[in-house]
Design a protein around this motif. Structure first.
Motif, PDB file in Angstrom:
ATOM      1  N   UNK A 183       1.059  67.718 -91.857  1.00 20.73           N
ATOM      2  CA  UNK A 183       0.777  67.653 -90.467  1.00 20.73           C
ATOM      3  C   UNK A 183       2.078  67.902 -89.591  1.00 20.73           C
ATOM      4  N   UNK A 184       3.120  67.728 -90.049  1.00 24.00           N
ATOM      5  CA  UNK A 184       4.398  67.963 -89.500  1.00 24.00           C
ATOM      6  C   UNK A 184       5.024  69.109 -89.404  1.00 24.00           C
ATOM      7  N   UNK A 185       4.287  70.013 -90.447  1.00 25.53           N
ATOM      8  CA  UNK A 185       5.078  71.383 -90.511  1.00 25.53           C
ATOM      9  C   UNK A 185       5.457  72.226 -89.180  1.00 25.53           C
ATOM     10  N   UNK A 186       6.227  73.024 -88.927  1.00 24.19           N
ATOM     11  CA  UNK A 186       6.470  73.743 -87.731  1.00 24.19           C
ATOM     12  C   UNK A 186       6.384  75.124 -87.960  1.00 24.19           C
ATOM     13  N   UNK A 187       6.161  75.876 -86.887  1.00 22.41           N
ATOM     14  CA  UNK A 187       6.067  77.483 -86.987  1.00 22.41           C
ATOM     15  C   UNK A 187       7.164  78.310 -86.672  1.00 22.41           C
ATOM     16  N   UNK A 188       8.261  77.569 -86.467  1.00 20.37           N
ATOM     17  CA  UNK A 188       9.455  78.384 -85.954  1.00 20.37           C
ATOM     18  C   UNK A 188      10.808  77.581 -86.586  1.00 20.37           C
ATOM     19  N   UNK A 189      11.751  78.114 -87.028  1.00 20.34           N
ATOM     20  CA  UNK A 189      13.061  77.416 -87.159  1.00 20.34           C
ATOM     21  C   UNK A 189      14.109  77.999 -86.284  1.00 20.34           C
ATOM     22  N   UNK A 190      13.652  78.831 -85.310  1.00 19.47           N
ATOM     23  CA  UNK A 190      14.807  79.286 -84.360  1.00 19.47           C
ATOM     24  C   UNK A 190      15.347  78.364 -83.339  1.00 19.47           C
ATOM     25  N   UNK A 191      16.511  78.179 -83.328  1.00 16.16           N
ATOM     26  CA  UNK A 191      17.276  77.625 -82.487  1.00 16.16           C
ATOM     27  C   UNK A 191      17.647  78.483 -81.130  1.00 16.16           C
ATOM     28  N   UNK A 192      18.294  77.942 -80.232  1.00 16.05           N
ATOM     29  CA  UNK A 192      18.686  78.750 -79.312  1.00 16.05           C
ATOM     30  C   UNK A 192      19.866  79.771 -79.699  1.00 16.05           C
ATOM     31  N   UNK A 193      20.625  79.344 -80.597  1.00 15.02           N
ATOM     32  CA  UNK A 193      21.729  80.326 -80.995  1.00 15.02           C
ATOM     33  C   UNK A 193      21.103  81.529 -81.933  1.00 15.02           C
ATOM     34  N   UNK A 194      19.761  81.655 -82.146  1.00 15.18           N
ATOM     35  CA  UNK A 194      19.319  82.663 -82.822  1.00 15.18           C
ATOM     36  C   UNK A 194      19.197  83.892 -82.185  1.00 15.18           C
ATOM     37  N   UNK A 195      19.435  83.950 -80.819  1.00 18.52           N
ATOM     38  CA  UNK A 195      18.947  85.096 -80.116  1.00 18.52           C
ATOM     39  C   UNK A 195      20.296  86.021 -79.973  1.00 18.52           C
ATOM     40  N   UNK A 196      21.172  85.250 -79.766  1.00 24.55           N
ATOM     41  CA  UNK A 196      22.669  86.301 -79.575  1.00 24.55           C
ATOM     42  C   UNK A 196      23.757  85.346 -79.945  1.00 24.55           C
ATOM     43  N   UNK A 197      24.701  85.991 -80.986  1.00 21.45           N
ATOM     44  CA  UNK A 197      25.786  85.306 -81.285  1.00 21.45           C
ATOM     45  C   UNK A 197      26.994  85.748 -80.506  1.00 21.45           C
ATOM     46  N   UNK A 198      27.001  84.864 -79.274  1.00 17.77           N
ATOM     47  CA  UNK A 198      28.027  85.350 -78.163  1.00 17.77           C
ATOM     48  C   UNK A 198      29.256  85.186 -78.405  1.00 17.77           C
ATOM     49  N   UNK A 199      29.721  84.244 -79.538  1.00 17.84           N
ATOM     50  CA  UNK A 199      31.092  84.107 -80.171  1.00 17.84           C
ATOM     51  C   UNK A 199      31.490  85.575 -80.647  1.00 17.84           C
ATOM     52  N   UNK A 200      30.571  86.095 -81.435  1.00 17.66           N
ATOM     53  CA  UNK A 200      30.784  87.320 -82.107  1.00 17.66           C
ATOM     54  C   UNK A 200      30.945  88.537 -81.160  1.00 17.66           C
ATOM     55  N   UNK A 257       0.708  75.755 -94.509  1.00 16.74           N
ATOM     56  CA  UNK A 257      -0.470  75.168 -93.897  1.00 16.74           C
ATOM     57  C   UNK A 257      -1.765  75.453 -94.679  1.00 16.74           C
ATOM     58  N   UNK A 258      -2.519  74.379 -95.022  1.00 15.36           N
ATOM     59  CA  UNK A 258      -3.613  74.901 -95.946  1.00 15.36           C
ATOM     60  C   UNK A 258      -3.488  74.869 -97.417  1.00 15.36           C
ATOM     61  N   UNK A 259      -2.151  74.562 -97.685  1.00 15.34           N
ATOM     62  CA  UNK A 259      -1.552  74.372 -98.990  1.00 15.34           C
ATOM     63  C   UNK A 259      -1.389  72.927 -99.883  1.00 15.34           C
ATOM     64  N   UNK A 260      -2.195  72.287 -99.315  1.00 20.10           N
ATOM     65  CA  UNK A 260      -2.128  70.611 -99.607  1.00 20.10           C
ATOM     66  C   UNK A 260      -1.946  70.686-101.359  1.00 20.10           C
ATOM     67  N   UNK A 261      -2.703  71.460-101.986  1.00 20.04           N
ATOM     68  CA  UNK A 261      -2.634  71.611-103.537  1.00 20.04           C
ATOM     69  C   UNK A 261      -1.289  71.905-103.846  1.00 20.04           C
ATOM     70  N   UNK A 262      -0.831  72.835-103.402  1.00 27.11           N
ATOM     71  CA  UNK A 262       0.745  73.449-103.751  1.00 27.11           C
ATOM     72  C   UNK A 262       1.697  72.188-103.436  1.00 27.11           C
ATOM     73  N   UNK A 263       1.552  71.530-102.060  1.00 31.55           N
ATOM     74  CA  UNK A 263       2.429  70.571-101.705  1.00 31.55           C
ATOM     75  C   UNK A 263       2.349  69.296-102.697  1.00 31.55           C
TER      76      UNK A 263
END
Length: 306
Positions: free
Chosen positions: A23-40, A272-278
């Motif tokens: 129930x606590x699974x999330x559908x993205x692991x993107x942080x704000x630093x995902x979009x552009x690596x400004x330092x690079x 999600x929906x994979x409780x048997x595998x979990x």
């Protein structure tokens, strides 16, 4: 392990642990630093700051070809900047001169810094004309080529998002793992190293089955105890939960043969929906966590116990 989960999550059965995980699974692991690596991006632009300013003199030029020839002969250090203007990283590449002509030759361009011959200069002048760079400088560019290059670098960095997406869990968890490891008595945290590195650099024996395997994180405490943490994020597309779980059960077994501990942190829509595998994962793997479990402190509790 079961008692740890039950106590920490304040539940009375393993089934409730599985429910909480699911129930606590999330559908993205993107942080704000995902979009552009400004330092690079900044680093790449700063690297050629002087050369970009030299090329600035071509903007709006009335004698573009002649001015370009002078720059190429007197300031060949601008050469690596030219492909960047077209969003190209390579310094060597080939171009067919005319697709419509079956006898057309292939032009081999080299934009590495060197003293150019007159023939090479004319070839690069042709390159500017035929790629549209001349039109850009004469009629479209503003007085600040650095801003344009910054935009190009941002665009090229978006191509790196595919890699960042694959590495997002590692990047997301790296500062957390390091902080918790050092807080709980681990003296060394290795990132993306093969297990064979332990033998070479720490004198820790590793059998051949895992010697060439790369680990997301390897933690070593003051007594030489080794903990491998693997992290991943699975979207629904192409993921096969049963194969994934089986592979990490095998991973833990191989690590235990070497006396190493194993923690698996995973998340994403594929579960999600994979409780048997979990459930299978919780039954066979000592420490299985999702990002929510990490954030509420369960990873720290595990590291403290190990």
């Amino acid at each position: 392990m079961k008692e740890l989960y039950l106590k920490f999550l304040n539940v009375v059965s393993e089934e409730e642990v599985i429910e909480k995980f699911h129930d606590t699974l999330i559908d993205t692991n993107r942080g704000y630093n995902f979009f552009v690596d400004w330092n690079k991006v900044k680093k790449h632009v700063e690297r050629y700051k002087v050369e970009i300013n030299i090329l600035n003199s071509l903007i709006g030029s009335k004698k573009f070809d002649d001015d370009l020839r002078k720059i190429l002969l007197n300031y060949p250090q601008v050469l690596p900047v030219i492909p960047i203007l077209l969003a190209i990283r390579e310094l060597n590449f080939k171009v067919i001169r005319d697709f419509a002509d079956k006898n057309s030759d292939i032009v081999d361009y080299n934009f590495r810094v060197r003293t150019l011959t007159l023939e090479e200069v004319e070839s690069i002048v042709e390159f500017f004309n035929k790629t549209g760079l001349k039109d850009f400088f004469v009629g479209m560019a503003t007085r600040n080529l650095q801003d344009y290059v910054m935009g190009v670098e941002v665009g090229m960095d978006t191509h790196a998002r595919k890699n960042r997406s694959g590495d997002a869990m590692e990047l997301l968890l790296k500062p957390i793992v390091e902080k918790l490891a050092f807080k709980n008595g681990f003296k060394t945290v290795l990132f993306q190293k093969k297990f064979g590195y332990l033998k070479t650099n720490y004198g820790i024996e590793v059998d051949s089955a895992i010697r060439n395997r790369k680990a997301d994180f390897i933690l070593i405490n003051h007594t030489g105890k080794v903990v491998n943490i693997e992290v991943n994020f699975y979207s629904g597309t192409g993921s096969k939960p049963q194969e994934i779980v089986d592979s990490y059960i095998e991973r833990q077994n191989e690590l235990k043969d070497n006396g190493f501990e194993f923690i698996w942190i995973t998340d994403g829509d594929a579960w999600r929906g994979q409780k048997n595998q979990i459930r299978k994962g919780f039954e066979k793997i000592d420490y299985l966590l999702n990002l929510h479990f990490v954030r509420i402190g369960l990873l720290e509790e595990v590291l403290c116990r190990i």
